[in-house]
Design a protein around this motif. Structure first.
Motif, short mmCIF file in Angstrom:
data_model
loop_
_atom_site.label_atom_id
_atom_site.label_comp_id
_atom_site.label_asym_id
_atom_site.label_seq_id
_atom_site.Cartn_x
_atom_site.Cartn_y
_atom_site.Cartn_z
N PRO A 290 31.05 33.60 45.28
CA PRO A 290 30.18 34.75 45.75
C PRO A 290 30.05 35.79 44.85
O PRO A 290 30.92 36.16 43.94
CB PRO A 290 31.36 35.08 47.00
N LYS A 291 29.00 36.47 44.80
CA LYS A 291 28.91 37.68 44.15
C LYS A 291 29.89 38.82 44.54
O LYS A 291 30.09 38.94 45.84
CB LYS A 291 27.49 38.48 44.42
N GLY A 292 30.39 39.64 43.74
CA GLY A 292 31.51 40.56 44.00
C GLY A 292 32.84 39.91 43.86
O GLY A 292 34.00 40.76 43.84
N VAL A 293 33.01 38.50 43.77
CA VAL A 293 34.38 38.03 43.70
C VAL A 293 34.53 37.76 42.31
O VAL A 293 33.72 37.01 41.61
CB VAL A 293 34.41 36.75 44.55
N THR A 294 35.65 38.31 41.55
CA THR A 294 36.11 38.04 40.19
C THR A 294 37.44 37.45 40.12
O THR A 294 38.25 37.92 41.07
CB THR A 294 35.69 39.22 39.49
N TYR A 295 37.39 36.95 38.91
CA TYR A 295 39.05 36.45 38.68
C TYR A 295 39.62 37.17 37.64
O TYR A 295 38.54 37.42 36.51
CB TYR A 295 39.28 34.95 38.29
N ALA A 296 40.44 37.90 37.28
CA ALA A 296 40.92 38.57 36.30
C ALA A 296 40.95 37.99 34.93
O ALA A 296 40.75 38.40 33.94
CB ALA A 296 42.36 39.29 36.36
N ASP A 297 41.18 36.45 34.83
CA ASP A 297 41.14 35.82 33.63
C ASP A 297 40.76 34.48 34.07
O ASP A 297 40.95 33.98 35.03
CB ASP A 297 42.47 35.89 32.84
N THR A 298 40.53 33.72 32.73
CA THR A 298 40.14 32.00 33.19
C THR A 298 41.39 31.30 33.69
O THR A 298 40.96 30.29 34.27
CB THR A 298 39.58 31.69 31.67
N TYR A 299 42.44 31.62 33.18
CA TYR A 299 43.72 30.97 33.85
C TYR A 299 43.71 31.13 35.32
O TYR A 299 44.10 30.10 35.85
CB TYR A 299 44.93 31.42 33.07
N GLN A 300 43.77 32.25 35.84
CA GLN A 300 43.79 32.17 37.12
C GLN A 300 42.72 31.60 37.91
O GLN A 300 43.18 30.87 38.90
CB GLN A 300 43.87 33.83 37.49
N TYR A 301 41.50 31.70 37.27
CA TYR A 301 40.44 30.81 38.03
C TYR A 301 40.53 29.41 37.92
O TYR A 301 40.52 28.76 39.13
CB TYR A 301 39.10 31.12 37.33
N LEU A 302 41.07 28.83 36.93
CA LEU A 302 41.39 27.39 36.40
C LEU A 302 42.44 27.01 37.71
O LEU A 302 42.38 25.94 38.15
CB LEU A 302 41.55 27.03 35.28
N ALA A 303 43.54 27.71 37.96
CA ALA A 303 44.53 27.56 38.58
C ALA A 303 44.28 27.29 40.04
O ALA A 303 44.81 26.37 40.51
CB ALA A 303 45.65 28.42 38.39
N GLN A 304 43.45 28.23 40.45
CA GLN A 304 43.14 28.23 41.84
C GLN A 304 42.14 27.08 42.04
O GLN A 304 42.10 26.25 43.22
CB GLN A 304 42.60 29.44 42.19
N ARG A 305 41.02 26.92 41.29
CA ARG A 305 39.87 26.01 41.47
C ARG A 305 40.39 24.56 41.49
O ARG A 305 40.05 23.87 42.29
CB ARG A 305 38.85 26.35 40.46
N LYS A 306 41.37 24.36 40.55
CA LYS A 306 41.88 23.03 40.28
C LYS A 306 43.47 22.76 40.90
O LYS A 306 43.89 21.37 40.71
CB LYS A 306 41.99 22.69 38.77
N GLY A 307 43.85 23.61 41.45
CA GLY A 307 45.17 23.52 42.05
C GLY A 307 46.22 23.26 41.16
O GLY A 307 46.99 22.19 41.25
N ILE A 308 46.29 23.89 39.92
CA ILE A 308 47.24 23.60 38.88
C ILE A 308 48.15 25.06 38.61
O ILE A 308 47.58 25.90 39.06
CB ILE A 308 46.55 23.22 37.60
N ARG A 309 49.11 24.76 37.72
CA ARG A 309 49.90 26.20 37.45
C ARG A 309 48.98 26.94 36.26
O ARG A 309 48.50 26.27 35.82
CB ARG A 309 51.20 25.60 37.19
N ILE A 310 49.44 28.09 36.25
CA ILE A 310 48.86 28.82 35.47
C ILE A 310 49.15 28.49 33.95
O ILE A 310 48.30 28.56 32.80
CB ILE A 310 49.38 30.30 35.33
#
Length: 245
Positions: free
Chosen positions: A57-77
């Motif tokens: 969604p517009k307006g939703v951001t992730y502070a870094d790529t690690y945080q984004y990948l961890a949440q999207r892929k269900g993995i650890r930072i």
């Protein structure tokens, strides 16, 4: 004396997304190939839109790529850091700085519209590079209007034109059309390079691969677009060496 030239340019169409590190690497690798190609003046890069995560969604951001990948892929930072370590090294070899710990992940829709605006005034490549650098190197939010306007101004675009575009739906059709065209061509990942609608290269290949494909595509294109002499009417003129006659 004028040398024979081409009446048009061969196109390399590139589907990519600004938050894709391999797209940034691929851009530099294809440009390295063009730098080694003697007919590069007769080649045009055209940037096509592609969104890796259109549902973000517009307006939703992730502070870094690690945080984004961890949440999207269900993995650890820690796993996300490991996944990107080799990519960062590949970027360094291509001459790009990938700071995944700073790269803010956000929706890229408006950034793609800005690229289309820039291409309409022959500034597309400049803006594309600036957006990659803003995201991966400088840790800027490329969905933020202030960031996009700053990129536009630095690239020589009129601030008023950039603001008008962002406050409207200008170039939304072009972005949608690019994405649909990617589906029609069977493009499932980026970067994806199409040379003269005859040859394609998928992924951030080495410059040598791009150069070989470029040479093949251009040879075929040149048959249909031979060099033509310019019909010049001579008159008094001066040359760079100071001779005037």
């Amino acid at each position: 004396m004028f040398k024979p030239g081409y009446l048009c340019q061969m196109k390399i169409e590139v589907w990519s997304d600004i938050v894709c590190p391999f797209c940034y690497i691929g851009k530099h690798n294809v440009e390295a190939a063009l730098a080694r190609f003697s007919e590069s003046d007769a080649v045009e890069l055209e940037w096509k839109s592609f969104q890796l995560d259109p549902e973000l969604p517009k307006g939703v951001t992730y502070a870094d790529t690690y945080q984004y990948l961890a949440q999207r892929k269900g993995i650890r930072i820690a796993q996300a850091r490991e996944m990107t370590a080799d990519v960062a090294l590949s970027g360094k070899k291509a001459g790009v700085e990938l700071n995944f710990e700073r790269a803010i992940v956000a929706n890229t829709w408006d950034a793609h519209r800005l690229i289309h605006l820039a291409q309409s005034v022959n500034r597309g490549n400049i803006v594309k590079e600036a957006l990659f650098r803003a995201h991966f190197t400088d840790g800027k939010d490329i969905s933020d209007y202030d960031t996009l306007i700053a990129v536009a101004k630095d690239a020589g675009l009129a601030e008023a034109a950039a603001r008008t575009m962002l406050d409207s739906d200008l170039f939304a059709h072009e972005v949608t059309q690019d994405i649909q065209e990617a589906r029609n061509l069977g493009i499932r990942g980026v970067p994806f390079f199409v040379f003269n609608r005859q040859y394609a290269v998928s992924g951030a290949q080495p410059p040598e691969v791009f150069l070989q494909t470029l040479q093949k595509a251009f040879a075929a294109w040149r048959i249909e677009n031979p060099k033509v002499p310019l019909d010049v009417t001579d008159g008094p003129s001066c040359s760079p060496n100071g001779n005037c006659d």
